[in-house]
Scaffold this active site. Structure first.
Site, short mmCIF file in Angstrom:
data_model
loop_
_atom_site.label_atom_id
_atom_site.label_comp_id
_atom_site.label_asym_id
_atom_site.label_seq_id
_atom_site.Cartn_x
_atom_site.Cartn_y
_atom_site.Cartn_z
CB SER A 118 3.94 -22.95 21.52
OG SER A 118 3.21 -23.92 20.80
CG HIS B 113 -12.80 -23.30 21.49
ND1 HIS B 113 -13.67 -24.23 21.99
CD2 HIS B 113 -11.65 -23.47 22.16
CE1 HIS B 113 -13.07 -24.94 22.92
NE2 HIS B 113 -11.84 -24.49 23.05
CG ASP B 114 -7.56 -24.20 20.74
OD1 ASP B 114 -8.59 -24.55 21.33
OD2 ASP B 114 -6.45 -24.10 21.32
CB THR B 115 -11.59 -27.48 20.70
OG1 THR B 115 -10.60 -27.40 21.72
CG2 THR B 115 -12.10 -28.91 20.60
CB THR C 55 -2.28 -28.35 26.80
OG1 THR C 55 -1.09 -27.80 26.21
CG2 THR C 55 -2.28 -28.10 28.29
CG ASN D 179 -12.96 -29.97 28.66
OD1 ASN D 179 -12.74 -29.97 27.46
ND2 ASN D 179 -13.62 -29.00 29.25
N GLY E 34 -1.60 -32.22 18.39
CA GLY E 34 -0.23 -32.63 18.67
C GLY E 34 -0.08 -34.09 19.06
#
Length: 480
Positions: free
Chosen positions: A15, A234-236, A257, A294, A400
């Site tokens: 999303s 980068h969202d991380t 995710t 990861n 999340g």
């Protein structure tokens, strides 16, 4: 009259959202303006992102947000769009779960052996790294026609501003950056046959990225000028910047995710032992290194829910909490779980192959996933601390998964360390704080984290239960 808010465009693998934040030196409030789905599309044998739908969601979100002081964009890493000589997009970007990169790594390694790649870039092997995606595209008409390559947040920034650049934290995931210098690993790229001329110049978090174009202002109803700030795209990287740590000896787990578990360092760890342990050295803000592993993350449960057509996550978690703990566990970092489809059967098959009982119910499968994730978190934190020669006294869970109380408690139990959960919208918070810092509203990284620690709701979980049971489960996974 109150100051205008900052806007964070935060795109995840399932999303996207546009969030607004009002920031002062001692207050921080975050509000969701718009959320929209991110649905990959399969066309023929290709799995691709619906990038135009994402861009439409961004425009809708900016319209819903109203007038803002500035905005920044972060997203997942490694994927990209190719532009022709007229600046037009050459087809939808491929999804990192597309299978076209299978067996491509061997072609690259014939030119640059894996140990030399790691020594040069510090990036773990993953079949979807940008390096391998470019190698897979080498003989395609699309790549031959390309004049420029833009990573996903840079592509959207280009459409909003008309200006191009390559943001550094995201570029570091391509396996084409030297993490010690923060510049391209030019000799390595040349040996691998990668044309770095496709990438526009590097930009760093806090750099200006342009202003919204007139037609974007008209589409969104905003009044210009509206600056766009380069954030940790980068969202991380944005999420790690938003870890509310108040002591130096912390580990972090960015959950969603994926689970990205590791340490924040001042220099990369590029030993052969680190490579064998599949740790990566990605860049963060202020010259920091995100030393992490990861792990498949909540993708495992999301895919099971999709197969089951089950939307009631709360009931699933309640039932899983009552299921037998550590009955069966799998390696939550294994590439067998990368592709979509049939996840419950694949988890059962992995349990069967290692001589463990197969989960029989949805509750048992969910418990297997959460126990396995907690175990993978434990292994990553322990391995990172050992390889980097660092002590860890607390684990921060952001993203999340911070809302998943069972996963947070199991992670505390597995690690034998307290877990501090929150904030859940860490990537968006890191995004707006970099904007606010560029504006002079907040101070350095420590000040940003202190602000988060005092303004965001956080939950602390203390370890409990039998440590020996987790150790035995660890042995089961690592020796199977």
């Amino acid at each position: 009259m109150p100051e205008l808010p900052y806007a964070a465009i935060d795109l995840g693998a399932s999303s996207g959202r546009v969030m607004t934040a009002r920031v002062t030196r001692d207050s921080l409030t975050l509000t969701e303006s718009h959320r929209f789905p991110n649905r990959p599309v399969r066309t023929g044998d290709a799995l691709q992102w619906d990038i135009l739908a994402l861009y439409a969601g961004v425009l809708d979100g900016l319209r819903a947000a109203g007038q803002v002081r500035s905005l920044g964009i972060d997203s997942w890493a490694v994927d990209f769009g190719l532009l022709d000589a007229d600046g037009r997009l050459l087809g939808n970007p491929y999804h990192y779960r597309d299978t076209r990169t299978e067996h491509v790594a061997e072609q690259v390694w014939a030119k640059v052996p894996p140990s030399e790649l790691y020594a040069a870039t510090g990036i773990q092997y993953a079949p979807f790294n940008t390096l391998y995606q470019l190698a897979a595209a080498r003989d395609t008409a699309q790549l031959r026609s390309a004049e420029q390559l833009l990573l996903i947040p840079d592509l959207l920034t280009y459409w909003l501003t008309g200006r191009t650049g390559t943001e550094l934290t995201n570029a570091s995931t391509t396996q084409l950056i030297d993490p010690a210098t923060g510049d391209w690993a030019r000799a390595t790229a040349a040996r691998a046959g990668i044309d770095l001329g496709l990438f526009p110049p590097l930009r760093r978090p806090g750099d200006p990225a342009g202003e919204l174009l007139p037609h974007v202002l008209e589409e969104t109803g905003l009044t210009g000028p509206v600056p766009v700030t380069t954030v940790a795209s980068h969202d991380t990287a944005s999420a790690v910047a938003a870890v509310p740590a108040t002591t130096p000896h912390f580990a972090y787990i960015c959950t969603g995710t994926w689970s990205l578990a590791g340490l924040e360092l001042t220099s990369p760890v590029r030993s052969e032992e680190s490579r064998a342990a599949n740790f990566t050295n990605e860049l963060g803000i202020d010259g920091t290194v995100r030393y992490l592993r990861n792990i498949m993350g909540l993708w495992l449960l999301q895919e099971c829910q999709r197969t089951w057509q089950e939307t009631d996550l709360i009931s699933l978690l309640d039932a899983a909490a009552k299921a037998q703990p550590l009955r069966s566990v799998v390696d939550a970092g294994h590439s067998d779980f990368l592709a979509p489809g049939g996840m419950p059967d694949r988890i059962a098959a992995a349990c069967r192959a290692t001589g463990q009982p197969e989960p029989r119910t949805r509750a048992e499968t969910t418990r297997c996933i959460l126990d396995s994730l907690a175990l993978a978190h434990r292994r990553a934190v322990m391995d990172a601390a050992r390889l980097a020669d660092r002590e860890v006294d607390v684990v921060h869970i952001v993203g999340g998964g911070a809302r998943n109380a069972l996963l947070c408690q199991l992670t505390a139990d597995a690690c034998g360390l307290p877990v501090v959960a929150g904030p859940a919208e860490a990537a968006a918070l890191g995004n707006v704080l970099v904007q606010a810092r560029a504006d002079g509203v907040v101070g350095d990284l420590a000040a940003m984290r202190q602000l988060l620690a005092t303004t965001q709701p956080l939950t602390r979980y203390e370890p409990r239960g039998d440590r020996a049971a987790w150790t035995a489960a660890h042995v089961r996974v690592t020796t199977s």
